[in-house]
Design a protein around this motif. Structure first.
Motif, PDB file in Angstrom:
ATOM      1  N   GLY A   1       0.803  -1.217   0.000  1.00  0.00           N
ATOM      2  CA  GLY A   1       0.000   0.000   0.000  1.00  0.00           C
ATOM      3  C   GLY A   1       0.837   1.268   0.000  1.00  0.00           C
ATOM      4  N   HIS A   2       0.142   2.383   0.113  1.00  0.00           N
ATOM      5  CA  HIS A   2       0.817   3.690   0.111  1.00  0.00           C
ATOM      6  C   HIS A   2       0.877   4.229   1.535  1.00  0.00           C
ATOM      7  N   HIS A   3       2.106   4.490   1.981  1.00  0.00           N
ATOM      8  CA  HIS A   3       2.260   5.041   3.331  1.00  0.00           C
ATOM      9  C   HIS A   3       1.936   6.528   3.280  1.00  0.00           C
TER      10      HIS A   3
ATOM     11  N   ASN B   1      -6.970  12.155  -1.433  1.00  0.00           N
ATOM     12  CA  ASN B   1      -6.917  10.821  -2.035  1.00  0.00           C
ATOM     13  C   ASN B   1      -5.919   9.901  -1.340  1.00  0.00           C
ATOM     14  N   GLY B   2      -4.902  10.497  -0.734  1.00  0.00           N
ATOM     15  CA  GLY B   2      -3.907   9.682  -0.050  1.00  0.00           C
ATOM     16  C   GLY B   2      -4.288   9.325   1.375  1.00  0.00           C
ATOM     17  N   MET B   3      -5.448   9.804   1.809  1.00  0.00           N
ATOM     18  CA  MET B   3      -5.880   9.532   3.188  1.00  0.00           C
ATOM     19  C   MET B   3      -6.120   8.037   3.391  1.00  0.00           C
ATOM     20  N   PRO B   4      -5.620   7.491   4.486  1.00  0.00           N
ATOM     21  CA  PRO B   4      -5.797   6.058   4.724  1.00  0.00           C
ATOM     22  C   PRO B   4      -7.266   5.642   4.707  1.00  0.00           C
ATOM     23  N   VAL B   5      -7.497   4.443   4.238  1.00  0.00           N
ATOM     24  CA  VAL B   5      -8.867   3.963   4.047  1.00  0.00           C
ATOM     25  C   VAL B   5      -9.635   3.904   5.364  1.00  0.00           C
ATOM     26  N   ARG B   6      -8.958   3.441   6.412  1.00  0.00           N
ATOM     27  CA  ARG B   6      -9.651   3.313   7.703  1.00  0.00           C
ATOM     28  C   ARG B   6     -10.075   4.681   8.237  1.00  0.00           C
ATOM     29  N   LEU B   7      -9.257   5.676   7.966  1.00  0.00           N
ATOM     30  CA  LEU B   7      -9.603   7.032   8.401  1.00  0.00           C
ATOM     31  C   LEU B   7     -10.856   7.506   7.674  1.00  0.00           C
TER      32      LEU B   7
END
Lengths: 502, 224
Positions: A392-394, A473-479
């Motif tokens: 994934g993307h950090h 768009n780069g915000m983590p999915v869980r957030l």
């Protein structure tokens, strides 16, 4: 009041009007007598050939006061050239008062008896000692004719004059006291507080410059704007707070309803649920009867919400504190609403992601076909259409920054830091990663799939996102998942708002 | 003067990508390149850590120069034998004179070592803005034309080492922090005593998020 009456009296003359009228009547009577004497003398002069000048009626009065060869008894010597002067002896003497004259000057001293005699001869009863410039006054022949009453009258006049001078000296301080009483809302004469009435709420007499800066509209607008901005930022966490509270309350209610807290609590919860359901039914029934009510309620709720967020309805007539409080709270409402809206967007992405994850296999064939259409060979297309299962993307903490700060792996690789949207194929994730990571380039592919070439973004015409786009768009999915719960958790509140007007 | 962090080159080392035979990559290629570059750094006096697999991002390792200067490297490739190396300064203050000088010194030494190492060819240096060329652009005259400065040098005369902080982000983070402080202050001043939990929560959140955002923005540099 007789201050400066008709331009004759001095400004400090405060004798009552009836006394002033008496003085005027005396003077008129005296003027008539002197006028008659002057006319007699004028007539005599025409017979004797004496040269007299009396071109105006008032000259006859003056002529009547000047002793002459045929002057009537009672006429006085008039020192016209030197202003005023006293007579020494002989028949009754008269004097024409000059500006600035007063009794003691005309009498030639402050002997009460002489002053009393002067007052008696000129019809002054002791209540006024005003000497009028241009008027003719009779002088005493000497103290010989003074009586005890004259001395008493003189005493009274002296006392009256002294009191009046003291009053004149005290006038400025009295004026200050009037202003202070007026500003304090008191009766200016008595100093007593003024009761409710038309003038009770009168504001103090102040000039515009005396208004403190914090009470000006400009200061209120400036401070209010800052408070609104602060409130808007502080409102965002409030959405989270309210969501957490609503979720907790819903969870507690669920426990109560399930009977985990005892049968009594369960019965209460059941009743509350029935009431809520009944309220919803009543609302639905009334909406069916009157469909316009739904639109009306929604319009009212929207108007109410806008009013509660608007920075333009602050009462600037209130204090700075009131304006600050109003603007802060309206800013909070805006921040909370904005977070709810953002949560709805996140919710949209969540739903989209869940749908993509669920339908991933179903759409895989279509994805392969699409990639082949774009020029990929079938094996490469199949590889790129597979579900992405990498690291994934950090997002918040990059791997290099994590090394820099020696952060633990569980934190760096946690779902709250890693963005790997659901339902993405390798191809989708490579595109996504290239766009959100400013340092990402192409990616390696299996050696035999693409003739040894890798996945190249420039070949696909991709460009990097801007900084705000990278943030969202780069915000983590869980957030985003957490954000997505916010507007939905607030839904009962909205329902409650709609139900209130009934 | 600043160091260009991207290094593009070709290597004579073999492709070490591990695949499972069914077109699945088990280990991405580039470990041998990372090890070879690590050895160069070791010869330059650095203390180098073991390379770590970073999936499609390639291989990463960190190193120390003169004991106190820390750097980080990522080696990746889109196709063998073209590779690229991201060589970054991990100092907390990248623009500080001692760190910047050490970074430039090590970059110059690395450039010289790569030039003299027969395992690496066509070595070019690129800024973050320019980015490394893709495999089909590699060594082309067009790619060299796009370079703003001589790509054979690791040092750029323009710009400042470490770049500049993103001022807009810093201002936003500062505003959020101050809003949190102001919110808490308003509570303690009595403006919202009727709902203490909400105000304390939102104020504290703003302060924490604002400070974290401030720190993140401070360390995120914009190339000048």
């Amino acid at each position: 009041m007789a201050w400066g009456r008709f331009g004759f009296g001095p400004l400090d003359d405060d004798q009552p009007i009836e006394f002033w009228m008496d003085d005027q009547n005396d003077q008129v009577a005296q003027r008539d007598a002197l006028g008659a004497a002057g006319r007699q003398r004028w007539d005599a002069s025409t017979r004797s050939g004496e040269n007299l000048d009396a071109s105006r009626p008032t000259d006859l009065v003056a002529l009547g006061g000047v002793p002459g060869p045929s002057a009537p008894a009672g006429a006085a010597d008039l020192d016209a050239a030197a202003g005023s002067s006293t007579a020494s002896s002989g028949p009754p003497k008269y004097v024409k008062a000059q500006p600035g004259d007063h009794i003691t000057r005309l009498v030639g001293g402050s002997d009460p008896a002489a002053i009393g005699t002067f007052a008696r001869l000129n019809g002054m009863d002791g209540r006024s000692s005003t000497i009028y410039p241009g008027h003719v006054y009779r002088l005493s022949d000497g103290n010989a004719d003074a009586t005890a009453d004259d001395a008493a009258l003189g005493e009274r006049i002296l006392h009256h004059d002294n009191a009046r001078m003291a009053a004149v000296r005290a006038q400025p301080s009295a004026n200050d006291q009037f202003l202070a009483r007026f500003n304090a809302g008191q009766n200016v004469w008595t100093g007593e507080p003024v009761g409710p009435g038309a003038s009770a709420g009168r504001l103090p007499v102040t000039t515009p410059q005396s208004k403190p800066w914090w009470e000006t509209d400009a200061a209120k607008k400036a401070v209010g704007s800052v408070a609104y901005g602060v409130g808007a930022v502080a409102g965002a966490p409030l959405a989270v707070y309210h969501t957490a509270r609503d979720v907790a309350e819903a969870g507690l209610f669920g426990l109560q309803w399930a009977g985990a807290l005892g049968p009594l609590v369960q019965a209460q919860a059941t009743k509350a649920a029935a009431d809520a359901a009944g309220g919803a039914l009543r609302y639905a029934r009334s909406a069916i009867d009157d469909p316009s009510r739904v639109a009306s309620d929604a319009r009212d709720a929207a108007g109410h919400a806008i009013d509660n967020m608007s920075p333009f309805n602050a009462e600037l007539s209130g204090s700075l504190w009131d304006v600050t409080k109003h603007q802060f709270q309206h800013g909070e409402n805006l921040g909370e609403a904005a977070t709810n809206v953002a949560g709805m967007f996140a919710g949209g992405e969540l739903v989209q992601g869940l749908r993509a994850a669920k339908g991933f296999e179903a759409t895989r064939v279509a994805t392969i076909a699409n990639l082949v259409e774009q020029g990929a060979n079938p094996k490469l297309a199949e590889y790129l259409a597979q579900r992405y299962e990498g690291m994934g993307h950090h997002s918040l903490i990059s791997r290099s920054r994590a090394k820099k700060l020696n952060l633990p792996g569980w934190l760096v690789d946690s779902p709250l830091n890693v963005a790997a949207p659901r339902g993405m194929s390798r191809n989708d994730f490579y595109k996504y990663h290239y766009q959100v990571d400013p340092k990402a380039g192409g990616f390696r592919l299996p050696a035999h799939l693409n003739g040894g070439k890798g996945w190249r973004p420039k070949e696909l015409g991709l460009t990097k996102y801007s900084r705000p786009q990278r943030f969202w768009n780069g915000m983590p999915v869980r957030l985003k998942d957490a954000m997505a719960t916010i507007p939905f958790a607030d839904a009962p509140t909205l329902y409650g708002d709609l139900e209130q007007p009934q | 003067m600043r160091v260009k962090p991207w290094v593009a080159f070709t290597t004579a080392l073999p492709d070490d990508q591990v695949e499972d035979g069914h077109n699945n990559i088990v280990l991405f290629g580039g470990r041998n390149v990372a090890v070879a570059i690590g050895e160069i750094f070791t010869q330059l006096g650095c203390e180098v850590a073991e390379p770590e697999h970073a999936a499609e991002n390639g291989w990463e390792f960190s190193l120390r120069y003169e004991a106190r200067h820390r750097f980080w490297c990522q080696v990746n490739s889109t196709s063998h034998p073209v590779f690229r190396l991201l060589f970054e300064n991990m100092s907390f203050r990248p623009g500080a004179a001692p760190d910047a000088a050490a970074y430039a010194e090590l970059a110059l030494k690395l450039a010289a070592a790569l030039k003299n190492d027969p395992q690496f060819k066509e070595v070019t240096w690129w800024s973050i803005k320019e980015g490394p060329p893709e495999e089909d652009e590699f060594g082309s005259a067009e790619a060299k034309k796009q370079a703003r400065e001589d790509p054979s040098s690791p040092i750029s005369a323009a710009g400042k080492e470490g770049g500049r902080p993103p001022w807009g982000c810093l201002a936003l983070a500062l505003f959020v922090t101050l809003s949190g402080v102001a919110s808490l202050s308003l509570f303690f001043a009595g403006i919202s005593r009727d709902r203490p939990g909400e105000i304390i929560f939102s104020g504290t959140c703003c302060v924490v998020v604002g400070l974290l955002g401030f720190l993140r923005a401070w360390y995120e540099r914009v190339e000048t």
